[in-house]
Design an enzyme around this catalytic site. Structure first.
Site, mmCIF file in Angstrom:
data_model
loop_
_atom_site.group_PDB
_atom_site.id
_atom_site.type_symbol
_atom_site.label_atom_id
_atom_site.label_comp_id
_atom_site.label_asym_id
_atom_site.label_seq_id
_atom_site.Cartn_x
_atom_site.Cartn_y
_atom_site.Cartn_z
ATOM 1 N N THR A 17 0.819 -1.218 0.000
ATOM 2 C CA THR A 17 0.000 0.000 0.000
ATOM 3 C C THR A 17 0.850 1.263 0.000
ATOM 4 O OG1 THR A 17 -1.850 -1.099 1.085
ATOM 5 C CG2 THR A 17 -1.704 1.270 1.387
ATOM 6 N N SER A 63 1.586 -7.676 -0.788
ATOM 7 C CA SER A 63 2.412 -8.560 0.038
ATOM 8 C C SER A 63 1.912 -9.996 0.098
ATOM 9 C CB SER A 63 2.577 -7.986 1.441
ATOM 10 O OG SER A 63 1.377 -8.031 2.153
ATOM 11 N N THR A 95 1.422 -4.455 4.310
ATOM 12 C CA THR A 95 1.276 -4.799 5.727
ATOM 13 C C THR A 95 0.641 -6.166 5.952
ATOM 14 O OG1 THR A 95 -0.860 -3.699 5.788
ATOM 15 C CG2 THR A 95 1.069 -2.388 6.426
ATOM 16 N N ASP A 96 -0.039 -6.674 4.926
ATOM 17 C CA ASP A 96 -0.817 -7.903 5.144
ATOM 18 C C ASP A 96 0.028 -9.066 5.653
ATOM 19 O OD1 ASP A 96 -3.033 -6.545 4.330
ATOM 20 O OD2 ASP A 96 -3.313 -7.627 2.446
HETATM 21 N N1 GLU Z 1 -3.144 -3.133 3.611
HETATM 22 C C1 GLU Z 1 -2.172 -3.804 2.828
HETATM 23 C C2 GLU Z 1 -0.907 -2.958 2.759
HETATM 24 O O1 GLU Z 1 -0.703 -2.276 3.667
HETATM 25 C C3 GLU Z 1 -2.703 -4.267 1.508
HETATM 26 C C4 GLU Z 1 -1.802 -4.793 0.471
HETATM 27 C C5 GLU Z 1 -0.528 -5.481 0.847
HETATM 28 O O2 GLU Z 1 -0.366 -6.032 1.918
HETATM 29 O O3 GLU Z 1 0.350 -5.469 -0.024
HETATM 30 O O4 GLU Z 1 -0.079 -2.875 1.959
#
Ligand code: GLU
Length: 335
Positions: A17, A63, A95-96
């Site tokens: 993200t 991710s 973050t995932d």
């Molecule tokens: N909320 C996630 C992020 O912070 C969504 C996508 C991911 O993990 O790449 O990036």
């Protein structure tokens, strides 16, 4: 500080993200990983005043699409940066899966040099995007003396979390990262880095990957389960299994039988679905209890949660066949 006094920090961008903007489909089509490592760094006011930043776009992925081959390659690249005299490394990513990737890096590296993972919950097109502040705080931690020898950490929302404890606890809030077992280990305020909890070192996992097809399944046990999932996963040929049992490590009787059958052939690790606390060792004696399951050959995950136990077992099995006794020995540091 003179220009030549500044330390070098490497930023390895993996996507997520923090790097996402509207895709080619235009408005309403959703954000996708786009921004390079250089662009992420350029968006942070004051970053070049505190360090020489070398940005590299290592991957450009959400991710959930990262894998163990990516992380082995990343760990090798970070090891090289350490050999080259880099002061610290910041990894930016989605973050995932941070709670897994940070733990994997922690287990593979074992460096004195700080390795800091960060990202964003709000993408750069949203009001209150948190990426730039997280990246700035992460670089400060990577530069700091206090973070040296602490293993891999996650810096988010001005908090510092040890990779071994951190979990993503909310789908959208910027304070999503928490360490339910013991709390954050430090924080960043007015640019000062504080580390108030020391994390004891655990030896890193060494050795070349010899089985990159090693697969570990993770199954969460729920009320009324009868063991069909465990049998299906075993029959599907997984090389290891992690079971997130109820409470201190308890399952229905039929699940216990299925786990015992699986444990005759592959390492089966017993974790808890509660998300905090240790798997018990000798409290309950009913069929399907922790004592029963350990007697049936399951291996305690200690205080590692299911995701981290799965990551650890995967790293071990990728480095060659492991007997249950060898897996138990490797998990003993957490139990
Ligand atoms: N909320 C996630 C992020 O912070 C969504 C996508 C991911 O993990 O790449 O990036």
């Amino acid at each position: 500080m003179r220009e030549t006094d500044k330390y070098s920090i490497s930023v390895m961008a993996l996507g997520g993200t923090i790097a996402m903007v509207e895709g080619k489909g235009g408005e309403g089509s959703g954000v996708v990983p786009t921004l390079t490592g250089e662009a992420l760094v350029a968006a942070v006011p004051g970053l070049d005043a505190i360090a020489h930043i070398h940005a590299r776009s290592f991957r450009q992925l959400p991710s959930a699409q990262l894998g163990y081959d990516d992380l082995d390659e990343l760990a090798t690249a970070i090891g090289q940066l350490n050999n080259d005299g880099c002061r610290g490394v910041v990894v930016t990513q989605g973050t995932d899966t941070i709670e897994e990737t940070a733990f994997v890096l922690d287990r593979l590296l074992g460096l004195e040099m700080p390795v800091v993972v960060t990202g964003a919950m709000r993408n750069p097109t949203e009001a209150g995007a948190d990426g730039p502040a997280n990246l700035l705080a992460a670089v400060r931690v990577a530069l700091s003396e206090a973070a040296r020898g602490m293993g891999c950490v996650v810096v988010f929302n001005d908090e510092i979390h040890a990779a071994r404890f951190v979990r993503k606890t909310h789908t959208s809030r910027p304070d999503t990262f928490q360490s339910p077992a013991c709390g954050r280990i430090g924080w960043v305020t007015e640019g000062r880095v504080r580390v108030v909890v020391q994390v004891p070192p655990v030896p890193a996992i060494r050795g070349p990957v010899t089985r990159n097809d090693a697969r570990v399944a993770l199954v969460k046990i729920a009320l009324g389960d009868r063991g069909e999932q465990v049998r299906a996963l075993h029959d599907a040929g997984f090389s290891g299994l992690v079971v997130e049992a109820t409470g201190g490590g308890h399952v229905p009787c039929e699940v216990a039988e299925a786990l015992e059958a699986a444990a005759r052939n592959i390492p089966v690790v017993l974790a808890s679905r509660t998300g905090s606390g240790e798997v018990l060792e000798h409290t309950y004696g009913f069929p399907g209890s922790e004592t029963d399951l350990l007697r049936r050959g399951l291996i305690r995950a200690g205080w590692l949660d299911g995701l981290k136990a799965k990551a650890l077992l995967t790293l071990l099995l990728r480095r060659g066949p492991r007997t249950p006794a060898q897996v138990a020995q490797a998990l003993a540091a957490w139990a």
